[in-house]
Structure formats: C-alpha cells, structure tokens
Design a protein around this motif. Structure first.
Motif, short mmCIF file in Angstrom:
data_model
loop_
_atom_site.label_atom_id
_atom_site.label_comp_id
_atom_site.label_asym_id
_atom_site.label_seq_id
_atom_site.Cartn_x
_atom_site.Cartn_y
_atom_site.Cartn_z
N GLU A 129 -3.22 -1.41 -3.49
CA GLU A 129 -3.58 -2.47 -4.25
C GLU A 129 -4.70 -2.13 -5.45
O GLU A 129 -4.56 -2.99 -6.31
N GLU B 159 2.45 -2.22 -12.49
CA GLU B 159 2.30 -3.57 -12.23
C GLU B 159 1.88 -3.93 -10.92
O GLU B 159 2.30 -3.04 -10.20
N GLY B 160 1.29 -4.85 -10.73
CA GLY B 160 0.88 -5.46 -9.38
C GLY B 160 -0.04 -4.55 -8.66
O GLY B 160 -0.23 -4.56 -7.41
N CYS B 161 -0.95 -3.97 -9.40
CA CYS B 161 -1.89 -2.80 -8.66
C CYS B 161 -3.21 -3.18 -9.59
O CYS B 161 -2.85 -2.68 -10.98
N GLU C 48 1.43 -10.22 -20.42
CA GLU C 48 2.33 -9.97 -19.41
C GLU C 48 3.23 -9.13 -20.09
O GLU C 48 3.54 -9.04 -21.10
N LYS D 253 5.42 -0.19 -9.13
CA LYS D 253 4.95 -1.68 -8.83
C LYS D 253 4.24 -1.47 -7.42
O LYS D 253 4.51 -0.82 -6.60
N THR E 86 1.40 -3.57 -4.54
CA THR E 86 1.80 -4.64 -3.59
C THR E 86 1.43 -5.87 -4.39
O THR E 86 1.82 -7.21 -3.81
N LYS E 87 0.61 -6.09 -5.31
CA LYS E 87 0.10 -7.60 -5.76
C LYS E 87 1.45 -8.30 -6.60
O LYS E 87 2.07 -7.71 -7.42
N GLU E 88 1.03 -9.59 -6.66
CA GLU E 88 2.01 -10.24 -7.62
C GLU E 88 1.74 -10.43 -9.06
O GLU E 88 2.54 -10.79 -9.84
N PHE E 89 0.56 -9.87 -9.55
CA PHE E 89 0.20 -9.88 -10.74
C PHE E 89 0.97 -8.93 -11.68
O PHE E 89 1.42 -7.82 -11.12
N SER E 90 0.83 -8.99 -13.10
CA SER E 90 1.44 -7.99 -13.94
C SER E 90 0.45 -6.86 -14.16
O SER E 90 0.29 -5.90 -13.36
#
Length: 472
Positions: free
Chosen positions: A121, A140-142, A173, A218, A220-224
């Motif tokens: 994370e 991404e996503g971290c 993004e 990538k 675990t999170k959904e953001f970039s």
C-alpha cells in the motif's frame, strides 16, 4: 569481438548467470549516440554463433594473477593468457541485511520487487538516479514516499529546471499503455525464489535501459500516481514494527496537497526515520542509491591499483595495473587523461563501448599493433527515456568540472520540450534535451567542433530560427 579476431583461439566466458545479456535493435543515432535494447538470452545462442567460445556457468572465487589462473566457485581452475574483468557493480544498499530493504539493479531483484509490490500500500524509495526516477514514475496504485538527498529529482542527469519540467508528469493520470516488452527471462529449473524478498548474494546482470517494460508495477490501491517527495534528506534509521512501538514516536500519514501530514494510525511492517526528523511507515523500502564496483572476488592476493570510487584503475588501453589483466564496464575506473568533453558514468552505453574497445585492445596487444583511443570516448553522450520523454545528455551537460566560468541557456515548452545548453567562452560544452527536439545531431557537432558561437547569442535557442540550417 574477441571471437571474431581470434577464430582459432579458445575464449572462455565465465559467468555466474545462466543467461547472457545481448545487445539487440542497435541503432547508431549519431556519431556518438547509440540506442539499443538489452535482452537476456540463453548462453547456448552465443556458443552456437561462435564455436570457439565456451561459456562456463560459475562465479569466480579467486584470481591468482602471478600464476595467470582463475578458480571458479564450482572448484575448477583455468589458465589464461589474457583476461578481461567485466563483473559490473552491485547495488549500494542503504542497510545491508534488512529483509525490508530491497536493492534494485538487476532483472532478478526487479522481479522480487514486483512480487512485493502486489501486496503493497505504501513504499519508500531512496535514491535519485535513473532507476529511482523510472521506478517512481512507473508505480501505480501504491503510495510512494521518495527520499532524495538533493534539492531536485534526478540530479545525476538533470538540474532543478529539468526536474521542474518533469514533475507535473508525476501528478497527472497515467498516459497511454506502454509498449509490449521485448525482454525474455530464462530461469533454470528449480531456481524460483520464494519468501518475502529474495535476499540473494548472487549478483544478477545489470538492468537494461527498458527494464520496467512488461513488469506489472501495480500496488493494491485503485488510484494511479501518489508520490510525495522529501528533499534534502537521507535515511537515518530503519525501525521494525516492534522497535517502533517501543520508541513511542509519531509516524506520519501520506501528506495531502496543501496540508501537512497527520499522525498515522496504521501499523506498518517497517518504519523509516529520515534525517529531517520525519518518520513514515511502509511495507518495504527500495534502495536505489547507485552502485559500487564489484571488485571483491579479485582483490585478494593481487595488488591492483584501485580508484577512489572503488573500481579497478585502467589505462587508455583498458589495462589494469597487473600484466595481461584488462577490465571494462562498471567494475573499472577510467584513469587516463579524459577528453575535456567526456566523463565516466556507470551506464549501459559506456559498458558496451568499453567492452568492445577492451577486446580491440587485447587483440592489438597480442598482435603487437598500435591502436588509437576509440571515438566514443571523445564526447559523453547518452540517450534514454524518463517519464516517457526522450532524454539526450551530451558532454558536460551539468557543467561538470567547469567551475563558475560558464553560462546556461534554456528553452522550455511546458509538457513538450526542455532544452538546456552549457556555454563556456562562446563554445558549447554540453546539453540536455528532453522531448522530441531533433537537436541532438546539431548540438553534438557544435560541441565536438568547439566552434565559437558568441555571434549567435540568444538566437542559438530561438525556436523561430531553424538552427540546423545554420550549421549543416
């Protein structure tokens, strides 16, 4: 190169790795600029191409220079007439032996990193060179806390202006999907690493210029993108969770825009204390703080002259201080009087050039012929990609060694291009080109021929004047 020069001689390639690195898609962009990919291939491909090459898959345990012998880890010994040491460099880890600190330098450590990132994370990245830059951009996503000891990102390649130009790319993004990776990885059966982080002492080969392509970076999170940069600091201490709890200190959440970080309620596996007093918890730490020449296996019992940076000193024919022993690439330190426009940097381009030139020197010495210094050592030139921009650096691009007696000229179009030239006494000494500027060949020529450009003044970078037409 050696195999072509001496088709009837036996040539041994001793390597601890089951694969060899091959240069593919080679393009000579200009006189001194080269572009290529680095691919891992099974060693049998090399042996099939050159019947006089035998690949010995084992690490070197010891070198006995007075006996002209090497001893390998698998208990064998080999005599040599001439030997070239190309053992590269190993990552400079901020803390040795900590299971939460991962050094990235080779494809194996990149793979281990990717495995850990899937569960992560938040990570802390330490370092400010090419690999740190690429890593931070690709993740991404971290959440990424990026600790750098300088004022601005990418100090090895850039100044603060170029850093400012690139930073917006970290907050936008993500861009178009990356091209498919051409790298193939060969593993030996049964050599799959298990566990959290493969803390392997076995050194892999260095990453090629496109190492992150095809690695799915990538978290675990959904953001970039979520990157926070802590400047002018280093890692003071690393605390494991239990130690941190006993410390009764406060760690910080990920800083939000315009706001200071709040105390963090989450318990993390590991905590990083920075020299600026801040503490951040994270899943793991990536140490991307450069490399040190991998000289250890060769020093014992041999009286090598060693450079200040720890590399084996080589003269302008790539010879070390011991007879019949040459060195090339990251392991060596260039100890000749360099051209005023060239300096050594531990990069793939220089490793390739040095290896090629060392083979020519070994051949010339064997045949008793004279050889001129290779042209690639005339001008420092490197082309790479950062944050999806083409980046070309030429000559003394950061005014290395020029003292205060120089001036900079800049041209910048936000989001498109950044052009900087380093001038001294009316002559161009170096340049940084970010984006599709199409100026690399013109600038390369202007730096090489040291023409007096005083008369052009500011017009040298005037976008309305096609500078190429002037100097064709």
């Amino acid at each position: 190169k050696l195999a072509m020069e001496f088709p009837s001689e036996d040539i041994f390639l001793v390597t601890a790795s089951p694969v060899i690195k091959a240069i593919t898609n080679f393009k000579q962009v200009s006189k001194t600029l080269e572009e290529f990919d680095v691919e891992e291939q099974p060693s049998s491909l090399l042996e099939n191409r050159f019947p006089n090459i035998k690949v010995i898959q084992s690490g070197v345990k010891q070198l006995k220079s007075d006996e002209h012998k090497i001893f390998t880890e698998d208990g064998k010994e080999y005599m040599y007439e001439k030997i070239c040491l190309c053992a590269g460099a190993k990552p400079k880890l901020i803390f040795e032996g900590n299971p939460y600190v991962l050094g990235i330098r080779d494809t194996d450590s990149a793979q281990a990193f990717q495995k850990n990132l899937a569960q992560a994370e938040r990570i802390v990245v330490v370092g400010n060179g090419g690999i740190a830059l690429e890593l931070v951009y690709e993740i991404e996503g971290c959440e990424v806390i990026w600790a750098i000891k300088d004022k601005a990102i990418g100090n090895t390649f850039f100044d603060a202006g170029a850093a400012e130009f690139l930073i917006p790319k970290l907050t936008t993004e993500k861009r178009e999907t990356p091209i498919e990776c051409k790298r193939t990885k060969y593993t030996m059966e049964g050599s799959e690493e298990k566990g959290l982080i493969a803390t392997s002492d076995k050194l892999g080969s260095a990453l090629g210029p496109d190492w992150h392509e095809g690695l799915h970076l990538k978290g675990t999170k959904e953001f970039s993108h979520k990157v926070h940069i802590e400047i002018l600091c280093e890692v003071k201490k690393i605390h494991l969770q239990q130690e941190f709890i006993q410390l009764k200190q406060t760690s910080l959440t990920f800083p939000k825009k315009e706001k200071h970080a709040e105390p963090d309620k989450v318990l993390w596996p590991v905590y990083v204390e920075l020299t600026n007093g801040k503490i951040y918890g994270c899943d793991f730490i990536v140490s991307a703080t450069g490399v040190v020449p991998n000289v250890k296996p060769f020093l014992h019992g041999n009286n090598f002259a060693v450079g200040e940076d720890g590399g084996l000193k080589v003269d302008k024919h790539m010879r070390t201080s011991l007879p019949d022993i040459y060195a090339a690439g990251d392991i060596c330190t260039a100890s000749w009087e360099p051209s005023p426009l060239w300096h050594q940097m531990r990069l793939w381009t220089q490793a390739r050039q040095m290896g090629w030139y060392a083979a020519k020197c070994m051949a010339a010495d064997t045949l008793g012929e004279f050889i001129d210094m290779d042209f690639s050592f005339e001008l420092f030139a490197h082309v790479t990609k950062f944050f999806n921009y083409k980046v070309v650096v030429l000559g003394k691009y950061n005014a290395q060694g020029l003292g205060l007696d120089h001036e900079l000229m800049l041209r910048c179009t936000k989001g498109q291009e950044y052009v900087k030239v380093v001038m001294q006494s009316g002559r161009m000494m170096g340049a940084v080109l970010i984006g599709e500027t199409d100026l690399e060949e013109t600038f390369e020529n202007l730096i090489l021929n040291q023409m007096d450009l005083s008369a052009y003044g500011e017009d040298l970078l005037n976008p309305d004047i096609d500078i190429e037409d002037y100097f064709d």
